[in-house]
Design an enzyme around this catalytic site. Structure first.
Site, PDB file in Angstrom:
ATOM      1  N   ASP A  38       0.798  -1.222   0.000  1.00 28.87           N
ATOM      2  CA  ASP A  38       0.000   0.000   0.000  1.00 28.87           C
ATOM      3  C   ASP A  38       0.832   1.274   0.000  1.00 28.87           C
ATOM      4  O   ASP A  38       2.042   1.242   0.233  1.00 28.87           O
ATOM      5  CB  ASP A  38      -0.971   0.002   1.206  1.00 28.87           C
ATOM      6  CG  ASP A  38      -0.372  -0.636   2.459  1.00 28.87           C
ATOM      7  OD1 ASP A  38       0.857  -0.624   2.590  1.00 28.87           O
ATOM      8  OD2 ASP A  38      -1.150  -1.135   3.283  1.00 28.87           O
TER       9      ASP A  38
ATOM     10  N   ASN B 249      -7.600  -3.194  14.072  1.00 29.12           N
ATOM     11  CA  ASN B 249      -9.006  -3.421  13.691  1.00 29.12           C
ATOM     12  C   ASN B 249      -9.169  -4.609  12.736  1.00 29.12           C
ATOM     13  O   ASN B 249     -10.224  -4.803  12.151  1.00 29.12           O
ATOM     14  CB  ASN B 249      -9.585  -2.153  13.046  1.00 29.12           C
ATOM     15  CG  ASN B 249      -8.862  -1.769  11.759  1.00 29.12           C
ATOM     16  OD1 ASN B 249      -7.927  -2.459  11.339  1.00 29.12           O
ATOM     17  ND2 ASN B 249      -9.291  -0.698  11.125  1.00 29.12           N
TER      18      ASN B 249
ATOM     19  N   HIS C 200      -7.407  -5.102   9.948  1.00 26.76           N
ATOM     20  CA  HIS C 200      -7.103  -4.885   8.524  1.00 26.76           C
ATOM     21  C   HIS C 200      -5.837  -5.625   8.096  1.00 26.76           C
ATOM     22  O   HIS C 200      -4.945  -5.886   8.897  1.00 26.76           O
ATOM     23  CB  HIS C 200      -7.054  -3.395   8.157  1.00 26.76           C
ATOM     24  CG  HIS C 200      -5.867  -2.620   8.646  1.00 26.76           C
ATOM     25  ND1 HIS C 200      -5.921  -1.277   8.957  1.00 26.76           N
ATOM     26  CD2 HIS C 200      -4.569  -2.974   8.868  1.00 26.76           C
ATOM     27  CE1 HIS C 200      -4.727  -0.859   9.320  1.00 26.76           C
ATOM     28  NE2 HIS C 200      -3.896  -1.869   9.273  1.00 26.76           N
TER      29      HIS C 200
ATOM     30  N   GLU D  57      -9.759  -2.049   5.225  1.00 28.42           N
ATOM     31  CA  GLU D  57     -10.413  -1.779   6.501  1.00 28.42           C
ATOM     32  C   GLU D  57     -11.655  -2.666   6.662  1.00 28.42           C
ATOM     33  O   GLU D  57     -12.166  -3.217   5.668  1.00 28.42           O
ATOM     34  CB  GLU D  57     -10.804  -0.300   6.559  1.00 28.42           C
ATOM     35  CG  GLU D  57      -9.635   0.674   6.402  1.00 28.42           C
ATOM     36  CD  GLU D  57      -8.713   0.758   7.631  1.00 28.42           C
ATOM     37  OE1 GLU D  57      -8.565  -0.246   8.363  1.00 28.42           O
ATOM     38  OE2 GLU D  57      -8.136   1.834   7.844  1.00 28.42           O
TER      39      GLU D  57
HETATM   40  C1  F6R Z   1       1.380  -1.791   6.042  1.00 34.21           C
HETATM   41  C2  F6R Z   1       0.064  -2.411   6.098  1.00 34.21           C
HETATM   42  C3  F6R Z   1      -0.708  -2.503   7.370  1.00 34.21           C
HETATM   43  C4  F6R Z   1       0.157  -2.811   8.594  1.00 34.21           C
HETATM   44  C5  F6R Z   1      -0.700  -2.840   9.854  1.00 34.21           C
HETATM   45  C6  F6R Z   1       0.141  -3.058  11.099  1.00 34.21           C
HETATM   46  O1  F6R Z   1       1.902  -1.845   4.736  1.00 34.21           O
HETATM   47  O2  F6R Z   1      -0.409  -2.830   5.093  1.00 34.21           O
HETATM   48  O3  F6R Z   1      -1.696  -3.493   7.244  1.00 34.21           O
HETATM   49  O4  F6R Z   1       0.789  -4.047   8.409  1.00 34.21           O
HETATM   50  O5  F6R Z   1      -1.377  -1.632   9.987  1.00 34.21           O
HETATM   51  O6  F6R Z   1       0.987  -1.955  11.259  1.00 34.21           O
HETATM   52  P1  F6R Z   1       2.151  -1.940  12.334  1.00 34.21           P
HETATM   53  O7  F6R Z   1       3.135  -2.941  11.933  1.00 34.21           O
HETATM   54  O8  F6R Z   1       2.714  -0.528  12.271  1.00 34.21           O
HETATM   55  O9  F6R Z   1       1.519  -2.241  13.654  1.00 34.21           O
END
Ligand code: F6R
Length: 242
Positions: free
Chosen positions: A67, A136, A138, A143
């Site tokens: 992303d 959450n 994702h 989301e």
């Molecule tokens: C990042 C992504 C997100 C993160 C998730 C956890 O490229 O796609 O899904 O993997 O938000 O983020 P962290 O590792 O910062 O807790």
């Protein structure tokens, strides 16, 4: 879904890197899927060691990131493209033209999304995908409520995600409202998945993932339908399970 339990974040990073490297080394032209955020930082440090200490070359590797924020350029230190250059690409020999990150500055965002999908397809699909878990539920920036059929698309970020990621925006910038993310179907099409879950703040999400029925309200639950997922979780992340 296979679960590997580790004592701490360091062990999780090492294990994750080991599994990823095993796959990379087995393939002549591996295509890997990469994530950003706090969780994979340790794993990227391990990959750099493979290159710098063991001379492993990433010249034949192709990568696709999950992303990117809309409105942030590669040079913006809050962008995921900048993160990838800083944390990994600048320290290994992967040719940058083979390291794809969605373009959050694209004039035609829909075209950027469909071209990203095409590029993945032309590469023969993603051999192994690295994922983190959102509090959450994702995966990527998909989301709660995102369709399981989704492909790379523009996503409006949840307030909770923008809050969770605000700490990265140290230079005063605001977390953008939207991002481009690989879709859930795009992720499900990858051949193997490694999901890293670390820290007490993920304990509830991990419990939900492992115990909840498959629902679009908790996107990561779809991973129960994938036939090759390895979850690597540290003690803190496992603390609500034991
Ligand atoms: C990042 C992504 C997100 C993160 C998730 C956890 O490229 O796609 O899904 O993997 O938000 O983020 P962290 O590792 O910062 O807790």
């Amino acid at each position: 879904m296979k679960l590997i339990k580790t004592e701490d974040y360091q062990e999780l990073s090492k294990k994750g890197a080991e599994l990823l490297m095993k796959e990379i080394k087995e393939l002549e032209q591996p295509t890997i899927g990469l994530a950003t955020g706090s969780t994979p930082e340790g794993l990227y440090k391990e990959l750099i060691k493979y290159h710098q200490e063991e001379n492993y070359s990433f010249k034949n590797v192709k990568s696709f990131n999950l992303d990117e924020y809309i409105g942030l350029a590669e040079e913006d230190e809050n962008s995921y493209h900048y993160y990838m250059n800083d944390k990994l690409f600048n320290h290994i020999d992967i040719p940058l033209k083979q390291a794809y990150v969605p373009d959050g500055m694209a004039k035609d965002l829909d075209l950027e999304c469909s071209s990203y999908e095409e590029r993945i397809e032309k590469s023969g699909g993603i051999d192994i995908q690295l994922l983190g878990l959102g509090v959450n539920g994702h995966i990527g920036f998909n989301e709660p409520g995102t369709s399981f059929d989704s492909r790379t698309q523009v996503i409006t970020l949840d307030k909770s995600t923008r809050n969770a990621n605000a700490h990265f925006f140290s230079s005063g910038g605001e977390v953008p409202a939207q991002a481009i993310s690989m879709g859930i179907q795009t992720i499900m099409d990858t051949k193997k998945i490694i999901l890293l879950v670390s820290g007490k703040n993920k304990a509830h999400a991990l419990k939900e993932l492992l115990n909840r029925e498959i629902t679009e309200e908790f996107p990561a639950t779809i991973l129960h339908k994938h036939n090759d997922v390895t979850v690597i979780a540290d003690e803190d992340a496992l603390s609500e399970l034991e």
